[in-house]
Design a protein around this motif. Structure first.
Motif, short mmCIF file in Angstrom:
data_model
loop_
_atom_site.label_atom_id
_atom_site.label_comp_id
_atom_site.label_asym_id
_atom_site.label_seq_id
_atom_site.Cartn_x
_atom_site.Cartn_y
_atom_site.Cartn_z
N GLY A 89 0.45 -1.15 -0.24
CA GLY A 89 0.04 0.09 -0.21
C GLY A 89 0.96 1.03 -0.05
O GLY A 89 0.24 2.38 -0.15
N CYS A 106 8.45 1.12 -7.03
CA CYS A 106 7.43 1.06 -5.66
C CYS A 106 9.09 1.80 -4.56
O CYS A 106 10.11 0.76 -3.84
CB CYS A 106 7.08 0.50 -5.03
SG CYS A 106 6.35 0.94 -3.54
N GLY A 110 10.18 -1.65 -3.79
CA GLY A 110 10.75 -2.08 -5.23
C GLY A 110 10.36 -3.34 -6.49
O GLY A 110 10.84 -3.68 -7.22
N TRP A 111 8.55 -3.22 -6.00
CA TRP A 111 7.88 -4.10 -7.01
C TRP A 111 7.88 -2.82 -7.84
O TRP A 111 7.84 -1.37 -7.98
CB TRP A 111 6.76 -3.48 -6.25
CG TRP A 111 6.47 -5.11 -5.68
CD1 TRP A 111 7.09 -5.81 -4.73
CD2 TRP A 111 5.32 -5.75 -5.19
NE1 TRP A 111 6.48 -6.51 -4.05
CE2 TRP A 111 5.68 -6.58 -4.41
CE3 TRP A 111 4.08 -5.25 -5.74
CZ2 TRP A 111 4.11 -8.06 -4.65
CZ3 TRP A 111 3.00 -6.92 -6.08
CH2 TRP A 111 3.23 -7.37 -4.38
FE1 FES Z 1 5.41 -1.35 -2.81
FE2 FES Z 1 6.64 -3.00 -0.44
S1 FES Z 1 4.89 -1.66 -0.22
S2 FES Z 1 7.22 -2.57 -2.85
#
Ligand code: FES
Length: 403
Positions: A89, A106, A110-111
């Motif tokens: 989130g 992210c 890191g996604w």
């Molecule tokens: Fe985005 Fe974990 S909240 S990679």
């Protein structure tokens, strides 16, 4: 005087001159209903095409717990997503505006997402077992454009698509070449005001107060100011300037420097024109610039005023100077309106407050209240129901309009 080609809906001969009851400006339970029925299911403007010209460019828009990011994809298409990583989130982008290079990473774990919102992959993918990436893209938000302006809607609602809704504005926005506008260096401004959002709208929705409360605007327009009421919560307010030299410094020099643009029709060439959209958006055009402004409700007694400013491409030095002078006039007007909003809002806590008693010149305010009552009929009640009953009473009144 050159009149606008659109004619106004007539003001009724007789009408209830009271405004909304005072309790509707201070109730948390009503505010919660407004969140669902007034804000998140109505179109909100979030920026302009020119704010995000290149692939990977993004802007954000937050409202009432929802977080949106609008991003231009590698294919040039602008999409809107919830700014919410599907892992835990986090905001996938942070701040009002920026740019990603080729992907969205992210900042938490890191996604990585593609610019179209699809999940490219998590970091350390082997630690997630069988993860179907196609189920973990950023969640889309409805988005539509009108002459370059980008509108989003968090939930489906009663308004039609944006082109249909704003069709009465089409000719004027075309004349202003709104699709070609460019953002000015300061992309957006904000100011938090300790009032209910409706108190801000109440001031902005009528021109009756202009002669006394806004010396700058009065100096600019004189008596040449009028309101045009259109269906579906649209209204145009238009004031013509330049008939007098101007007493105030900013107005005097604005009148001297501002020039009608050749491509504007007579009804817009020497005018400041404001285009309203229910529930709380205004596009304010001068020949030199446009800003849109709107209220972002934070709580029943706290509202964020914000907006963005745009200029014409190939702006001349004279236009830039006129835009600066117009901003000076606007800055004073905004400060004056903010004080009026505070006085109006706090008056409703006084034992002496009964109700508004409105003039025909304040019909725009009343119409806005009527549009709100249509969505939330509990606002018709003169006295505050118990907070824990407001949602139920509203549901009953919606189900049975005779109540
Ligand atoms: Fe985005 Fe974990 S909240 S990679």
């Amino acid at each position: 005087m050159t009149t606008h080609p659109l004619s106004s809906q007539p003001i009724p001969n007789t009408w209830d001159r009271r405004g909304l009851p005072g309790w509707t400006y201070h109730s948390q339970a009503l505010f919660d209903l407004e969140k669902t029925h007034v804000f998140l299911n109505h179109w909100q403007v979030a920026g302009h095409d020119s704010d995000i010209p290149a692939p990977g460019d993004w802007i954000t828009f937050d409202m009432l717990g929802e977080r949106a990011v609008l991003m231009r994809g590698a294919d040039g298409t602008v999409r809107a997503f919830h700014n919410l990583c599907r892992h835990r989130g986090a905001r996938v982008v942070d701040g009002p505006q920026g740019s990603c290079r080729g992907s969205i990473v992210c900042p938490f774990h890191g996604w990585v997402y593609n610019l179209d919102g699809t999940l490219r992959g998590p970091s350390q993918p082997g630690s997630f077992g069988d993860l179907d990436r196609s189920n973990f893209g950023l969640k889309p938000i409805e988005i539509q454009a009108f002459h370059g302006f980008l509108f989003i809607r968090f939930h489906p609602g009663p308004q039609p698509d944006i082109a249909t809704l704003l069709a009465p504005y089409d000719a004027d926005f075309t004349a202003y070449r709104a699709a070609d506008l460019l953002p000015v260096a300061t992309p957006h401004w904000t100011a938090d005001l300790p009032v209910n959002w409706k108190s801000v709208r109440d001031v902005d929705n009528e021109g009756y107060h202009v002669p006394l409360a806004h010396p700058g605007l009065q100096d600019l327009y004189g008596r040449d100011y009028r309101d045009i009421f259109l269906p579906n919560g649209l209204n145009i307010s238009i004031g013509r300037y330049g008939d007098t030299p101007g007493r105030l410094w900013s107005v005097r020099h604005y009148n001297r420097i501002s020039r009608p643009r050749d491509h504007l029709p007579p009804h817009l060439a020497g005018a400041w024109a404001y285009y309203g959209l229910f529930p709380q958006i205004v596009f304010a055009f001068t020949p030199e610039a446009i800003q849109y402004y709107h209220e972002i409700p934070i709580g029943p007694g706290l509202t964020r005023l914000t907006g963005r400013l745009y200029r014409n491409p190939n702006e001349t030095r004279a236009e830039r100077l006129a835009r600066y002078l117009a901003q000076r006039i606007d800055r004073d007007t905004s400060a004056e309106d903010q004080q009026l909003s505070i006085w109006s809002n706090e008056s409703m806590r006084s034992s002496a407050f009964e109700s508004f008693h409105l003039s025909d010149l304040e019909w725009g305010l009343r119409r806005h209240h009527d549009d709100l009552r249509a969505l939330l009929p509990v606002m018709r009640l003169d006295h505050a129901p118990p907070e824990d009953r407001i949602a139920a009473i509203n549901a009953e009144m919606l189900a049975n309009p005779a109540i």
